[in-house]
Design an enzyme around this catalytic site. Structure first.
Site, mmCIF file in Angstrom:
data_model
loop_
_atom_site.group_PDB
_atom_site.id
_atom_site.type_symbol
_atom_site.label_atom_id
_atom_site.label_comp_id
_atom_site.label_asym_id
_atom_site.label_seq_id
_atom_site.Cartn_x
_atom_site.Cartn_y
_atom_site.Cartn_z
ATOM 1 N N LYS A 58 -1.699 -1.079 -4.391
ATOM 2 C CA LYS A 58 -1.566 -2.235 -3.470
ATOM 3 C C LYS A 58 -0.210 -2.164 -2.764
ATOM 4 C CE LYS A 58 -0.064 -6.283 -5.212
ATOM 5 N NZ LYS A 58 1.116 -6.902 -4.586
ATOM 6 N N ASN A 59 0.844 -1.893 -3.518
ATOM 7 C CA ASN A 59 2.198 -1.986 -2.949
ATOM 8 C C ASN A 59 2.596 -0.780 -2.110
ATOM 9 O OD1 ASN A 59 2.357 -4.471 -4.055
ATOM 10 N ND2 ASN A 59 3.787 -3.925 -5.700
ATOM 11 N N CYS A 82 7.961 -18.059 -3.632
ATOM 12 C CA CYS A 82 6.698 -18.007 -4.374
ATOM 13 C C CYS A 82 7.035 -18.313 -5.827
ATOM 14 C CB CYS A 82 6.048 -16.627 -4.230
ATOM 15 S SG CYS A 82 6.971 -15.359 -5.059
ATOM 16 N N ARG A 116 12.735 -15.299 -2.838
ATOM 17 C CA ARG A 116 12.288 -14.133 -2.047
ATOM 18 C C ARG A 116 12.840 -14.157 -0.613
ATOM 19 N NH1 ARG A 116 7.478 -12.327 -4.516
ATOM 20 N NH2 ARG A 116 7.795 -10.335 -3.465
ATOM 21 N N ASP A 128 7.516 -5.378 -12.303
ATOM 22 C CA ASP A 128 6.073 -5.649 -12.237
ATOM 23 C C ASP A 128 5.345 -5.298 -13.528
ATOM 24 O OD1 ASP A 128 5.610 -4.780 -8.714
ATOM 25 O OD2 ASP A 128 6.500 -6.508 -9.724
ATOM 26 N N ARG A 150 -5.634 -10.675 -6.236
ATOM 27 C CA ARG A 150 -4.754 -10.114 -5.209
ATOM 28 C C ARG A 150 -4.346 -8.683 -5.549
ATOM 29 N NH1 ARG A 150 0.004 -14.010 -3.425
ATOM 30 N NH2 ARG A 150 0.267 -12.146 -2.178
HETATM 31 C C1 EPZ Z 1 8.227 -5.604 -3.769
HETATM 32 O O1 EPZ Z 1 8.567 -6.932 -3.413
HETATM 33 C C2 EPZ Z 1 6.867 -5.684 -4.437
HETATM 34 N N1 EPZ Z 1 5.885 -6.209 -3.492
HETATM 35 C C3 EPZ Z 1 6.945 -6.601 -5.669
HETATM 36 O O2 EPZ Z 1 5.671 -6.564 -6.314
HETATM 37 C C4 EPZ Z 1 7.992 -6.022 -6.626
HETATM 38 O O3 EPZ Z 1 8.121 -6.883 -7.731
HETATM 39 C C5 EPZ Z 1 9.338 -5.890 -5.904
HETATM 40 O O4 EPZ Z 1 9.174 -5.068 -4.721
HETATM 41 C C6 EPZ Z 1 10.408 -5.237 -6.777
HETATM 42 O O5 EPZ Z 1 9.980 -3.989 -7.205
HETATM 43 C C7 EPZ Z 1 5.318 -5.368 -2.591
HETATM 44 O O6 EPZ Z 1 5.647 -4.197 -2.522
HETATM 45 C C8 EPZ Z 1 4.296 -5.959 -1.662
HETATM 46 P P1 EPZ Z 1 12.569 -6.686 -3.108
HETATM 47 P P2 EPZ Z 1 9.835 -7.196 -2.426
HETATM 48 O O7 EPZ Z 1 12.820 -6.868 -1.653
HETATM 49 O O8 EPZ Z 1 9.888 -6.139 -1.382
HETATM 50 C C9 EPZ Z 1 16.004 -9.945 -3.407
HETATM 51 C C10 EPZ Z 1 3.754 -7.450 -7.330
HETATM 52 O O9 EPZ Z 1 3.595 -8.098 -8.375
HETATM 53 N N2 EPZ Z 1 16.068 -9.806 -1.928
HETATM 54 O O10 EPZ Z 1 12.948 -5.406 -3.748
HETATM 55 O O11 EPZ Z 1 9.816 -8.607 -1.999
HETATM 56 C C11 EPZ Z 1 14.745 -10.660 -3.821
HETATM 57 O O12 EPZ Z 1 14.941 -12.052 -3.798
HETATM 58 C C12 EPZ Z 1 4.911 -7.778 -6.408
HETATM 59 O O13 EPZ Z 1 3.019 -6.491 -6.959
HETATM 60 C C13 EPZ Z 1 17.053 -10.480 -1.228
HETATM 61 O O14 EPZ Z 1 17.876 -11.184 -1.821
HETATM 62 O O15 EPZ Z 1 11.043 -6.975 -3.456
HETATM 63 C C14 EPZ Z 1 14.514 -10.177 -5.220
HETATM 64 O O16 EPZ Z 1 15.310 -10.934 -6.112
HETATM 65 C C15 EPZ Z 1 5.731 -8.965 -6.904
HETATM 66 N N3 EPZ Z 1 17.093 -10.378 0.120
HETATM 67 C C16 EPZ Z 1 15.030 -8.749 -5.174
HETATM 68 O O17 EPZ Z 1 15.868 -8.663 -4.018
HETATM 69 C C17 EPZ Z 1 16.187 -9.607 0.810
HETATM 70 O O18 EPZ Z 1 16.279 -9.531 2.061
HETATM 71 C C18 EPZ Z 1 13.928 -7.712 -5.072
HETATM 72 O O19 EPZ Z 1 13.273 -7.910 -3.860
HETATM 73 C C19 EPZ Z 1 15.197 -8.925 0.080
HETATM 74 C C20 EPZ Z 1 15.154 -9.033 -1.293
#
Ligand code: EPZ
Length: 417
Positions: free
Chosen positions: A22-23, A116, A121, A304, A396
């Site tokens: 999915k990701n 969420c 996020r 995850d 999902r």
């Molecule tokens: C991706 O989310 C995945 N989703 C998530 O999987 C996964 O948990 C996450 O990466 C971490 O591996 C998809 O790929 C669709 P991040 P993403 O940007 O891109 C902070 C699942 O269960 N952050 O690496 O949103 C954020 O708040 C889902 O399949 C900022 O502060 O993750 C978080 O604490 C859940 N500012 C951390 O970084 C930003 O601009 C990680 O976020 C972006 C992120």
């Protein structure tokens, strides 16, 4: 809303076909906006989030269809720039259309994704990186309105190795003028899969999988046939399903390469895992012992898989501490596992898990995708009946969950609530 009813206690035995990731599929689908010709993607899972993304692509003026064999996407003659709130609020990953729309159209109107269950996020790192490339953003009535001339290559250093931020910037940089360097970039396999897809379309990306990625912008990208990688988190989830039910599962179509940290921790707990030619075999070893786990960006232990290994640790001998360092609120499954007999105490970002002798089935509530998976895992191991409610979260991210589990002996059924 549907619920899953699970009669626990049956060891799962047999083979499970691991679906496409999915990701990886979500960013790759949105990257199709960059391609001037038709794209055909194999191994795309049939999931709610995929259907939502195909709907978004159609809203933006693309043809986007999923049949049994593949997904085909083709950008139409009048590409639109607006991703509406009603769609974005159901799937945060829609924000990944920012980079492609700015690169292709010089304009993007994307609803600011709300928080969420697992955290606020924010997308500040996405926006700051795109601004470095020449984009200007305003926030109006909850929409991010982005505009730019042709994006220019830039040297960008992420405060945090954000997966989505790296993906958005990779897509934007592919069609920018000049070189872009992404430092402290995310190293997740899904990011590598996206970069490989973009290169297959004619992009010039190197360093994917390391924390420094270089992109030489090109003038256009073409359509391509591409296969999405296997879902490593689904594979890790079924590894735990084999062990928590004291069974044995052969997971077809995946490898342990992208799950090193998870395999290492499971083996440390006493799990027996062996990689075969076309998949991975997992079963309980002699006895299960509690371990300490800290979630980290790849190649560390993936957040995850945190809820899933917690469900398993709840039945191990001894105790362990799970520290969640990626999201601020990713322990929503804890109180539900406690309702089933788990002995878990929370202290800030730490969960102290002490092994219990067994779980007892109970009605529990799913709160997010991976929390739901951990409740299903606990229900499969529990004595008695477990009802997992609000399972739209599961739909999902886990393709054909009931069918895959039923095929290996689980007593599980979906009921209208
Ligand atoms: C991706 O989310 C995945 N989703 C998530 O999987 C996964 O948990 C996450 O990466 C971490 O591996 C998809 O790929 C669709 P991040 P993403 O940007 O891109 C902070 C699942 O269960 N952050 O690496 O949103 C954020 O708040 C889902 O399949 C900022 O502060 O993750 C978080 O604490 C859940 N500012 C951390 O970084 C930003 O601009 C990680 O976020 C972006 C992120």
């Amino acid at each position: 809303m549907d619920k899953l009813v699970i009669e626990g206690g049956t060891p799962l035995r047999g083979r499970v076909r691991i679906s496409g990731s999915k990701n990886a599929a979500l960013p790759i689908l949105l990257a199709c906006i960059l391609a001037r010709g038709p794209v055909r993607l194999a191994n795309v899972p049939r999931l709610k989030d995929i259907a939502t993304t195909l709907g978004l692509l159609r809203l933006l003026g693309c043809e986007a269809e999923q049949d049994i064999a593949a997904v085909t996407v083709c950008v139409g003659p009048d590409l639109q720039a607006q991703a509406p709130y009603d769609l974005v609020r159901t799937m945060r990953a829609s924000v990944l259309c920012l980079g492609p729309l700015l690169a292709r159209l010089g304009k993007a109107v994307v609803a600011l994704p709300g928080g969420c269950a697992i955290g606020s996020r924010p997308v500040d790192l996405h926006l700051r990186g795109l601004e470095r490339m020449g984009a200007k953003f305003n926030l109006e009535a909850g929409n991010i309105i982005g505009q730019c001339k042709r994006l220019k290559g830039a040297h960008i250093h992420f405060d945090f190795p954000t997966v989505g931020g790296t993906e958005n910037l990779l897509m934007a940089a592919s069609l920018a003028q000049g070189e872009t360097i992404l430092e402290n970039a995310a190293r997740e396999p899904e990011v590598v899969n996206l970069a490989d897809f973009l290169n297959a379309c004619g992009a010039n990306i190197s360093g994917q999988g390391t924390s420094i990625i270089r992109v030489q912008g090109v003038d256009e990208l073409s359509g391509v046939d591409f296969q999405v990688m296997a879902d490593r988190i689904e594979a890790g989830t079924y590894m735990v399903a084999a062990v928590i039910t004291d069974g044995e599962l052969y997971l077809e179509g995946c490898s342990i390469t992208d799950l090193d940290a998870v395999v290492y921790k499971l083996r440390e707990m006493g799990v027996w895992i062996q990689e075969g030619k076309s998949g991975v075999l997992a079963r309980r070893g002699t006895k299960l012992v509690g371990v300490d786990v800290m979630t980290q960006p790849f190649p560390g232990f993936p957040t995850d898989m945190q809820a899933q290994i917690m469900a398993l640790m709840g039945l191990a001998q001894g105790s362990g501490v799970i520290k969640e360092t990626i999201f601020e609120n990713r322990f929503m499954h804890v109180q539900e596992l406690v309702r089933m007999g788990a002995q878990i105490k929370l202290s800030g970002q730490n969960a102290m898990v002490r092994g219990a002798d067994h779980y007892v089935g109970a009605p529990v509530m799913a709160s997010d995708l991976r929390a739901s998976a951990s409740l299903v895992l606990a229900g499969l191991a529990a004595k008695g009946t477990t009802e997992v409610r609000r399972i739209y979260h599961l739909d999902r991210g886990y393709e054909d969950l009931e069918a895959k589990l039923t095929n290996v002996g689980a007593r599980i059924r979906r009921e209208e609530q």
